[in-house]
Design a protein around this motif. Structure first.
Motif, short mmCIF file in Angstrom:
data_model
loop_
_atom_site.label_atom_id
_atom_site.label_comp_id
_atom_site.label_asym_id
_atom_site.label_seq_id
_atom_site.Cartn_x
_atom_site.Cartn_y
_atom_site.Cartn_z
N LYS A 2 0.83 -1.19 0.00
CA LYS A 2 0.00 0.00 0.00
C LYS A 2 0.88 1.25 0.00
CE LYS A 2 -4.01 -2.10 0.33
NZ LYS A 2 -4.97 -2.05 -0.80
N ALA A 3 0.41 2.29 -0.71
CA ALA A 3 1.15 3.55 -0.77
C ALA A 3 0.19 4.67 -1.10
CB ALA A 3 2.26 3.47 -1.82
N LEU A 4 0.53 5.89 -0.64
CA LEU A 4 -0.25 7.07 -0.98
C LEU A 4 0.29 7.65 -2.29
CD1 LEU A 4 -0.67 8.79 2.51
CD2 LEU A 4 -2.26 7.30 1.29
N ILE A 12 -5.50 12.49 -3.99
CA ILE A 12 -4.55 11.59 -3.35
C ILE A 12 -5.28 10.30 -3.03
CG2 ILE A 12 -2.91 11.27 -1.46
CD1 ILE A 12 -2.31 13.71 -3.25
N ARG A 13 -4.69 9.15 -3.40
CA ARG A 13 -5.34 7.86 -3.18
C ARG A 13 -4.39 6.89 -2.49
NH1 ARG A 13 -7.42 6.88 -9.42
NH2 ARG A 13 -8.12 9.04 -9.80
N CYS A 14 -4.96 5.96 -1.75
CA CYS A 14 -4.19 4.86 -1.19
C CYS A 14 -4.30 3.70 -2.17
CB CYS A 14 -4.71 4.46 0.18
SG CYS A 14 -3.73 3.16 0.97
N ASP A 15 -3.21 3.42 -2.88
CA ASP A 15 -3.20 2.41 -3.95
C ASP A 15 -2.39 1.19 -3.54
OD1 ASP A 15 -4.59 4.16 -5.59
OD2 ASP A 15 -2.81 4.84 -6.67
N THR A 16 -2.63 0.11 -4.28
CA THR A 16 -1.74 -1.05 -4.22
C THR A 16 -0.75 -0.93 -5.37
OG1 THR A 16 -3.45 -2.46 -3.25
CG2 THR A 16 -1.59 -3.56 -4.31
N VAL A 17 0.53 -0.89 -5.04
CA VAL A 17 1.58 -0.68 -6.05
C VAL A 17 2.62 -1.79 -5.91
CG1 VAL A 17 1.22 1.81 -6.00
CG2 VAL A 17 2.98 0.79 -4.55
N PRO A 18 3.46 -1.99 -6.94
CA PRO A 18 4.49 -3.04 -6.84
C PRO A 18 5.46 -2.78 -5.69
CG PRO A 18 4.21 -2.32 -9.11
CD PRO A 18 3.44 -1.36 -8.27
N ASP A 19 5.90 -3.84 -5.04
CA ASP A 19 6.92 -3.71 -4.00
C ASP A 19 8.23 -3.23 -4.63
OD1 ASP A 19 5.07 -4.69 -2.27
OD2 ASP A 19 6.02 -6.64 -1.97
N PRO A 20 8.99 -2.41 -3.91
CA PRO A 20 10.29 -2.00 -4.45
C PRO A 20 11.27 -3.16 -4.47
CG PRO A 20 10.08 -1.28 -2.19
CD PRO A 20 8.74 -1.86 -2.57
N ARG A 21 12.30 -3.05 -5.31
CA ARG A 21 13.32 -4.09 -5.38
C ARG A 21 14.71 -3.46 -5.45
NH1 ARG A 21 15.11 -4.49 -10.56
NH2 ARG A 21 13.84 -3.46 -12.17
N ILE A 22 15.70 -4.20 -5.09
CA ILE A 22 17.08 -3.75 -5.18
C ILE A 22 17.45 -3.55 -6.65
CG2 ILE A 22 19.51 -4.40 -4.81
CD1 ILE A 22 18.18 -3.66 -2.22
N VAL A 57 4.27 7.82 -6.10
CA VAL A 57 4.20 7.59 -4.65
C VAL A 57 4.77 8.80 -3.93
CG1 VAL A 57 4.92 6.12 -2.73
CG2 VAL A 57 4.41 5.10 -4.97
N LEU A 58 4.01 9.32 -2.99
CA LEU A 58 4.36 10.55 -2.27
C LEU A 58 5.19 10.27 -1.03
CD1 LEU A 58 0.82 12.14 -2.50
CD2 LEU A 58 2.85 12.98 -3.71
N GLY A 59 5.74 11.35 -0.46
CA GLY A 59 6.34 11.28 0.87
C GLY A 59 7.85 11.34 0.89
N HIS A 60 8.38 12.30 1.68
CA HIS A 60 9.82 12.42 1.82
C HIS A 60 10.26 12.51 3.28
CE1 HIS A 60 8.24 16.57 1.38
NE2 HIS A 60 9.13 16.84 2.32
N GLU A 61 9.34 12.31 4.20
CA GLU A 61 9.68 12.23 5.63
C GLU A 61 9.36 10.81 6.08
OE1 GLU A 61 8.77 16.82 7.06
OE2 GLU A 61 7.33 15.26 7.55
N PHE A 62 10.39 9.97 6.17
CA PHE A 62 10.12 8.57 6.52
C PHE A 62 11.36 7.92 7.11
CE2 PHE A 62 11.63 8.59 2.16
CZ PHE A 62 12.51 7.51 2.09
N MET A 63 11.13 6.83 7.81
CA MET A 63 12.20 6.04 8.42
C MET A 63 11.69 4.61 8.52
SD MET A 63 11.86 7.12 12.42
CE MET A 63 12.97 5.81 12.94
#
Length: 390
Positions: A2-4, A12-22, A57-63
């Motif tokens: 899930k991601a915004l 702005i929507r909460c979507d199902t998106v592909p998982d990130p990969r290396i 995919v939004l957001g730049h404040e994360f940990m």
């Protein structure tokens, strides 16, 4: 996962998106344990920043917690909790070596686009348009962190998420904004906006030794927090003439330093400025220079204008005032990596209030679209929204 995601102005929507990969040996994947909505995200929501594409995919404040690393990666291991600065740094270019991390010359995948707009490229940024590289942001369950061997920091033992989350952006942004005013002790500093950055700026100015800290704001909840953080004077810009009040407080001298913590979201009130504001906001103007104009007017001769607030394009300013008064203007995206260790120490020493401004929390990203609107409209006393998605 899930991601915004951004799907257009106000959408702005909460979507199902592909998982990130290396994708590179210097990458890590983190499971996001905390993320936040920043005032800069509202620029994206309101269509004020170009270069957004539907589904970003939004957001730049994360940990979060490291769950996977690139081949041979040694800085972090699986299970480490890390704070991720909003700008991405190669650590190898001339600007990174100078400590100018927000203008890294190699991390922006769309450097030519940025250079076309600004003359030279900016660093790559998480979740902040394709102008800054088109990197997926952190309002998600998982994030790929490129060049993770440079900017991110392992969280010291004993520190919980909410104690360190704002090291990703708004605390260093506020500190740099105050630092630009060259506070030595005893100064009068005027701060426009008591949003999260403004509130941290109040604390920074106080710790640096400013004697009078003037906050210009009109939202009652934010005014109360500004007083709690150390503001000595409040000017309600909807009720008072800001310039005249600053002159009165400073015994006619003007503020030694002024800090624009609002940027392109500014609104004008009263007279011609207010009328222009109403028209421009209806036309969705991308730049609203009302705060900047007030700040330039209110600073004393040979004073400093600090602009941590975000602007994305040209604005009309009174260059005559800057020249004739001998003013200095300092701005820029924040060189976050510079400040991680010293600010962490201040947090550990209990010198910074990290949590009072958090008014809304959620463990479900599905609440995101509504909370974006609550934050934008300053409803329900909203000052800062934090998610704990995992």
């Amino acid at each position: 996962m899930k991601a915004l995601c951004w799907h257009g102005r106000g959408d702005i929507r909460c979507d199902t998106v592909p998982d990130p990969r290396i994708e590179d040996a210097r990458d890590v994947i983190i499971k996001v344990t905390s993320c936040a909505i920043c005032g800069s995200d509202l620029h994206l929501m309101d269509g004020q920043m170009p270069g957004m594409e539907s589904g970003d995919v939004l957001g730049h404040e994360f940990m979060g917690e490291v769950v996977e690393t690139g081949a041979g990666f040694t800085k972090f291991k699986k299970g480490d909790r890390i704070v991720v600065p909003f700008n991405i740094n190669c650590g190898e270019c001339r600007q990174c070596k100078l400590g100018n991390y927000s203008v890294c010359q190699r991390s922006n995948r769309n450097a030519e686009v940025a250079a076309g707009l600004f003359g030279y490229t900016t660093a790559g940024l998480f979740g902040y348009s394709h102008i800054t590289g088109g990197y997926a942001g952190g309002q998600a369950e998982y994030v790929r962190v490129p060049m993770a061997d440079v900017a991110p920091m392992k969280v010291p033992d004993g520190m919980d998420d909410e104690s360190v989350l704002f090291l990703t952006d708004i605390l260093p942004t506020a500190w740099q904004g105050a630092e630009h005013c060259e506070i030595q002790g005893g100064e009068t500093i005027a701060i426009w906006g008591a949003g999260p950055v403004g509130l941290f700026t109040v604390q920074a100015c106080k710790l640096m030794g400013a004697e009078r800290i003037i906050v210009i704001e009109t939202v009652p909840e934010r005014i109360a927090l500004a007083r709690k953080m150390g503001a000595t004077d409040i000017i309600d810009f909807a009720q008072e003439d800001v310039f005249e009040r600053i002159k009165e407080i400073s015994t006619g001298e003007g503020a030694d330093g002024v800090i624009d913590c609002v940027g392109m979201e500014a609104s004008g009130h009263g007279g011609i400025t207010g009328a222009l504001a109403a028209v421009q906001e209806k036309l969705t103007a991308t730049e609203r220079p009302y705060v900047l104009a007030e700040a330039i007017k209110a600073v004393r001769p040979c004073g400093i204008i600090s602009v941590p607030g975000v602007y994305g394009g040209p604005v009309p300013i009174n260059m005559g005032s800057i020249v004739q008064k001998g003013l200095t203007m300092k701005s820029g995206q924040t060189h976050v990596k510079r400040y991680l260790e010293p600010l962490t120490k201040l947090i550990q020493e209990g010198k910074l209030d990290m949590t009072s401004m958090i008014t809304h929390r959620s463990t479900n990203l599905a609440d995101g679209p509504d909370l974006y609107k609550t934050f934008r409209d300053k409803k329900d006393g909203c000052v800062k929204v934090v998610f704990h998605p995992n």
